[in-house]
Motif scaffolding. Structure first.
Motif, mmCIF file in Angstrom:
data_model
loop_
_atom_site.group_PDB
_atom_site.id
_atom_site.type_symbol
_atom_site.label_atom_id
_atom_site.label_comp_id
_atom_site.label_asym_id
_atom_site.label_seq_id
_atom_site.Cartn_x
_atom_site.Cartn_y
_atom_site.Cartn_z
ATOM 1 N N HIS A 47 23.727 77.128 20.847
ATOM 2 C CA HIS A 47 25.045 77.220 21.472
ATOM 3 C C HIS A 47 24.935 77.187 22.996
ATOM 4 O O HIS A 47 25.814 76.627 23.664
ATOM 5 C CB HIS A 47 25.759 78.493 21.027
ATOM 6 N N GLY A 89 42.312 72.333 25.757
ATOM 7 C CA GLY A 89 41.822 73.708 25.773
ATOM 8 C C GLY A 89 42.877 74.698 26.232
ATOM 9 O O GLY A 89 44.040 74.355 26.472
ATOM 10 N N GLU A 98 32.915 73.947 26.332
ATOM 11 C CA GLU A 98 33.065 74.784 25.147
ATOM 12 C C GLU A 98 33.402 76.216 25.566
ATOM 13 O O GLU A 98 32.896 76.701 26.577
ATOM 14 C CB GLU A 98 31.759 74.786 24.341
ATOM 15 N N ASP A 108 33.899 61.439 23.521
ATOM 16 C CA ASP A 108 32.996 62.579 23.664
ATOM 17 C C ASP A 108 32.381 62.421 25.043
ATOM 18 O O ASP A 108 31.424 61.661 25.240
ATOM 19 C CB ASP A 108 31.920 62.566 22.584
ATOM 20 N N SER A 161 28.417 70.465 27.419
ATOM 21 C CA SER A 161 29.850 70.208 27.516
ATOM 22 C C SER A 161 30.342 70.279 28.955
ATOM 23 O O SER A 161 31.366 69.660 29.291
ATOM 24 C CB SER A 161 30.633 71.202 26.651
ATOM 25 N N LEU A 205 24.918 73.699 23.904
ATOM 26 C CA LEU A 205 26.257 73.126 23.806
ATOM 27 C C LEU A 205 27.115 73.517 25.004
ATOM 28 O O LEU A 205 27.849 72.687 25.562
ATOM 29 C CB LEU A 205 26.918 73.582 22.506
ATOM 30 N N LEU A 206 27.025 74.778 25.433
ATOM 31 C CA LEU A 206 27.762 75.217 26.616
ATOM 32 C C LEU A 206 27.345 74.411 27.841
ATOM 33 O O LEU A 206 28.184 74.027 28.668
ATOM 34 C CB LEU A 206 27.509 76.709 26.867
#
Length: 304
Positions: free
Chosen positions: A84, A10, A73, A50, A91, A87-88
């Motif tokens: 989303h 990242g 993310e 993952d 992660s 997902l935030l």
């Protein structure tokens, strides 16, 4: 130390990997992007994983002496749909829980965990000042940070835990500033939103130096605000950025334009918080970039 790392490909990780290797550490890079990881280092062990899901990658945690957890993310790149937001959360929180589970199961296992969080923990305010002992806010990012940090707690009985509440990271190739640079290059940059909101920031180089210090120094324990000692308003930031780029900074960057660039993550810069780090002040941490003008000069030079 032999270090197990997440988030290595990242925006922060791209600079952190060489900084860790320069400090003499041996790296295990856990990533879903092995090609990117191998471009960062020719000597690190790359583990395809993952980390949001339990798996064989967890066996590598037991072989490490330290863990750096910067997975997550990007906040400011997509609209915050319910999908989303999940997902935030996954992660960050699921990865941290899986890491901590691995640390707890290891014998002897890692001696230190340095885990990311964000100054979004404090919510937003134009008037208050937050330190490490300030209360959690009451918006989506605050609750996300709280859950993220809570996931580290079971590791406290197994190793030294350092939680870095990171401010807006300044670098030329990513983050909120990386997306704002093209606007200013066109000469149409200026105060962002109202310009009165606070920006608690840190140069990426200093964040990497801080992470290296947190690994080595046993005095680092608990929560640390990873911010430079001189927060500014967004209006002051726009003026300093315009000066660093030799461009006018008079035209306001309207909220709708910023939201088009950053999605719902625009709230990170449209609403802010004034954060100080009592932790770093007490320890006399020596910032390479304590003031914004010098930090922006370096970032602009690196991006040209």
């Amino acid at each position: 130390m032999r270090l197990f790392t997440t988030g290595c490909t990242g925006f922060v990780g791209r600079a952190l990997v060489p900084a860790l290797e320069a400090a003499g550490h041996e790296l295990i890079l856990a990533t879903r992007h092995p090609d990117r990881a191998r471009r960062l280092s020719s000597t690190a062990q790359v583990v395809v994983a993952d980390t949001r899901q339990p798996g064989p990658w967890q066996d590598h945690v037991a072989t490490a002496e330290g863990v750096i957890n910067l997975a997550g993310e990007p906040i400011a790149e997509k609209r915050w749909t319910d999908e989303h937001k999940t997902l935030l959360q996954q992660s960050r929180v699921a990865t941290t829980r899986n890491l901590v589970e691995s640390i707890a199961a290891a014998d002897p296992g890692p001696q230190v965990l340095v885990s990311g969080s964000a100054v979004g923990y404090y919510g937003t305010s134009e008037t208050g000042t937050c330190s490490e002992v300030s209360a959690c806010g009451n918006d989506f990012l605050a609750h996300l940070c709280q859950e993220w940090e809570t996931a580290t707690r079971p590791a406290q009985g197994c190793c030294r835990v350092v939680v870095l509440r990171i401010g807006i990271v300044l670098g030329p190739d990513g983050g909120a500033l990386g997306k704002m640079l093209p606007v200013f290059r066109l000469g149409v940059g200026g105060p962002v939103g109202s310009g009165r909101q606070w920006m608690s920031w840190i140069h990426r180089t200093d964040l990497c130096r801080l992470t290296v210090a947190a690994l080595a120094d046993p005095a680092f324990r608990g929560t640390c605000n990873a911010v430079a000692p001189n927060p500014v308003t967004m209006g002051e930031m726009a003026t300093a950025l315009g000066q660093a780029m030799g461009r006018p900074s008079l035209l306001p960057v309207p909220a709708p334009l910023l939201q088009a660039l950053l999605g719902d993550g625009a709230m990170v810069v449209l609403k802010g918080q004034k954060v100080r780090s009592d932790f770093l002040k007490e320890r006399g941490f020596d910032f390479a970039y304590p003031r914004l003008p010098e930090a922006l000069e370096d970032v602009v030079h690196a991006s040209s």
